[in-house]
Design an enzyme around this catalytic site. Structure first.
Site, mmCIF file in Angstrom:
data_model
loop_
_atom_site.group_PDB
_atom_site.id
_atom_site.type_symbol
_atom_site.label_atom_id
_atom_site.label_comp_id
_atom_site.label_asym_id
_atom_site.label_seq_id
_atom_site.Cartn_x
_atom_site.Cartn_y
_atom_site.Cartn_z
ATOM 1 N N ASP A 208 0.814 -1.214 0.000
ATOM 2 C CA ASP A 208 0.000 0.000 0.000
ATOM 3 C C ASP A 208 0.846 1.262 0.000
ATOM 4 O OD1 ASP A 208 -2.659 1.302 0.243
ATOM 5 O OD2 ASP A 208 -1.878 1.968 2.178
ATOM 6 N N LEU A 289 -7.793 7.133 1.160
ATOM 7 C CA LEU A 289 -7.782 8.164 0.113
ATOM 8 C C LEU A 289 -6.466 8.214 -0.658
ATOM 9 C CD1 LEU A 289 -9.538 11.073 2.053
ATOM 10 C CD2 LEU A 289 -10.536 9.630 0.293
ATOM 11 N N ARG A 290 -5.560 7.279 -0.325
ATOM 12 C CA ARG A 290 -4.258 7.308 -0.987
ATOM 13 C C ARG A 290 -4.401 7.117 -2.504
ATOM 14 N NH1 ARG A 290 -0.859 4.053 2.408
ATOM 15 N NH2 ARG A 290 -0.501 5.901 3.661
ATOM 16 N N GLY A 291 -5.333 6.268 -2.925
ATOM 17 C CA GLY A 291 -5.554 6.039 -4.353
ATOM 18 C C GLY A 291 -5.969 7.302 -5.078
ATOM 19 N N VAL A 294 -2.803 9.747 -5.173
ATOM 20 C CA VAL A 294 -1.755 9.297 -6.091
ATOM 21 C C VAL A 294 -2.193 9.467 -7.544
ATOM 22 C CG1 VAL A 294 -0.484 7.274 -6.905
ATOM 23 C CG2 VAL A 294 -0.663 7.717 -4.461
#
Length: 358
Positions: A208, A289-291, A294
């Site tokens: 991740d 919310l990393r997706g 990025v």
């Protein structure tokens, strides 16, 4: 021959990045991470002998220079406190003069068998107790600050080293404690990993942390395979001559990267596009919310690389699989590939056909 020339002559020649045939997904992911290190690195998984390590090491010729504080082992930034060692920050607070110079972004290899001291650095306890000096021997994380940390066969990395990487990647700092003495330094790096999925799965926490995930497959086209073999043979026969053939294209890509890094923060992405990216993430049930973050960053970096100030849907299409495929929850009964699921959802949310993006 002077020292600089001796060093250059003794260095092992690197296969030119622009001479690498195919594997466009991997090359794009690497370039975008150099343009915007905050994307979070790239995990490259694929079959043996597909040029993963060759491509990553070829990146060294394209890396731009950064300004660092002279005689500082952590490549401290002269202006940004989060990228400074405590010593440099103290000097600036005391209005002491600091000198700087430019150096190429470093690439540091983290070997599988590395010890914790080799990775984190060590404190000389004897000197600390006898002389009252915090004598610190910097490790690989110190050398990788503001650069690239490359881990080949990352899925075989020992758990205790994975924990160290997770800590550093999450905080941007490395802390070494021993016998009541504590030293910390900035450790903000682009994490690049490569591996063969047949040799073991990567821990979900570490997977991740990678901003992007490229999947590499063995080339099946016979003509393309022959072309790759011929290029490699030419390089092995006369590396200097072969590199000269690609000197112009290498410089061109390097200039593009330098220009993109300066243009990056002027690139705009319309709110409608950002809403659609978040809709895709939500409908694919991507955790956190990393997706979203990025994907937005990578789309802006791609627009900057191509010399534009505005993100268009095609930019998102080209990078969204790289940004999301490793974030989907795995269903053992699902037959469709995770990348195909992301693509399918993109076309559905954006209401576009593939031919409209070519």
């Amino acid at each position: 021959m002077n020292v600089a020339n001796k060093t250059a002559a003794s260095e092992r020649p690197v296969f030119p990045f622009t001479a690498i045939v195919g594997q466009e997904e991997m090359k794009l992911a690497l370039i975008l991470n150099v343009i915007d290190p905050d994307i979070g690195g790239v995990m490259i998984m694929g079959d043996r002998g597909t040029g993963k390590s060759t491509t990553i090491r070829a990146l060294v010729d394209l890396l731009p220079e950064i300004e660092v504080v002279t005689n500082d082992p952590f490549h401290s930034h002269p202006n940004e406190p989060e990228l400074m060692s405590d010593e440099v920050r103290q000097k600036i607070a005391n209005n002491e003069p600091i000198s700087t110079h430019f150096t190429k972004i470093p690439i540091v290899d983290l070997p599988l068998g590395a010890t914790e001291d080799r990775v984190c650095g060590t404190i000389d306890i004897e000197k600390a107790l006898n002389e009252g000096i915090k004598a610190f021997e910097p490790g690989l994380l110190a050398k990788a600050n503001r650069g690239i940390l490359y881990v080949d066969e990352v899925n075989l990395l020992d758990d205790h080293l994975v924990d160290i990487l997770l800590d550093a990647a999450a905080s941007g700092w490395n802390t070494v404690e021993r016998e009541g003495i504590s030293i910390r330094h900035p450790a903000k790096f682009i994490l690049i990993g490569s591996g063969n999925p047949e040799e073991g799965e990567l821990r979900p926490q570490l997977l991740d942390r990678f901003g992007m995930h490229a999947e590499i497959r063995t080339v099946k086209d016979a003509d393309l395979r022959v072309k790759i073999v011929e290029k490699r043979s030419s390089f092995d026969k006369n590396a200097t001559q072969f590199r000269e053939l690609y000197k112009q294209s290498q410089e061109q890509v390097k200039d593009q990267i330098i220009e993109a890094r300066s243009r990056l923060y002027t690139v705009e992405m319309e709110r409608d596009l950002r809403v659609k990216v978040s809709q895709i993430c939500a409908e694919l049930d991507v955790d956190g919310l990393r997706g979203d973050l990025v994907t937005n960053r990578a789309a802006r970096a791609l627009a900057a690389f191509e010399g534009r100030d505005q993100v268009v849907p095609r930019d998102i299409y080209r990078i969204i699989v790289l940004c999301l495929r490793h974030r989907l929850r795995k269903d053992p009964l699902e037959s469709i590939d995770s990348g195909s699921r992301v693509e399918e959802k993109f076309f559905q949310v954006f209401g576009l056909a593939e031919k409209e993006l070519v």
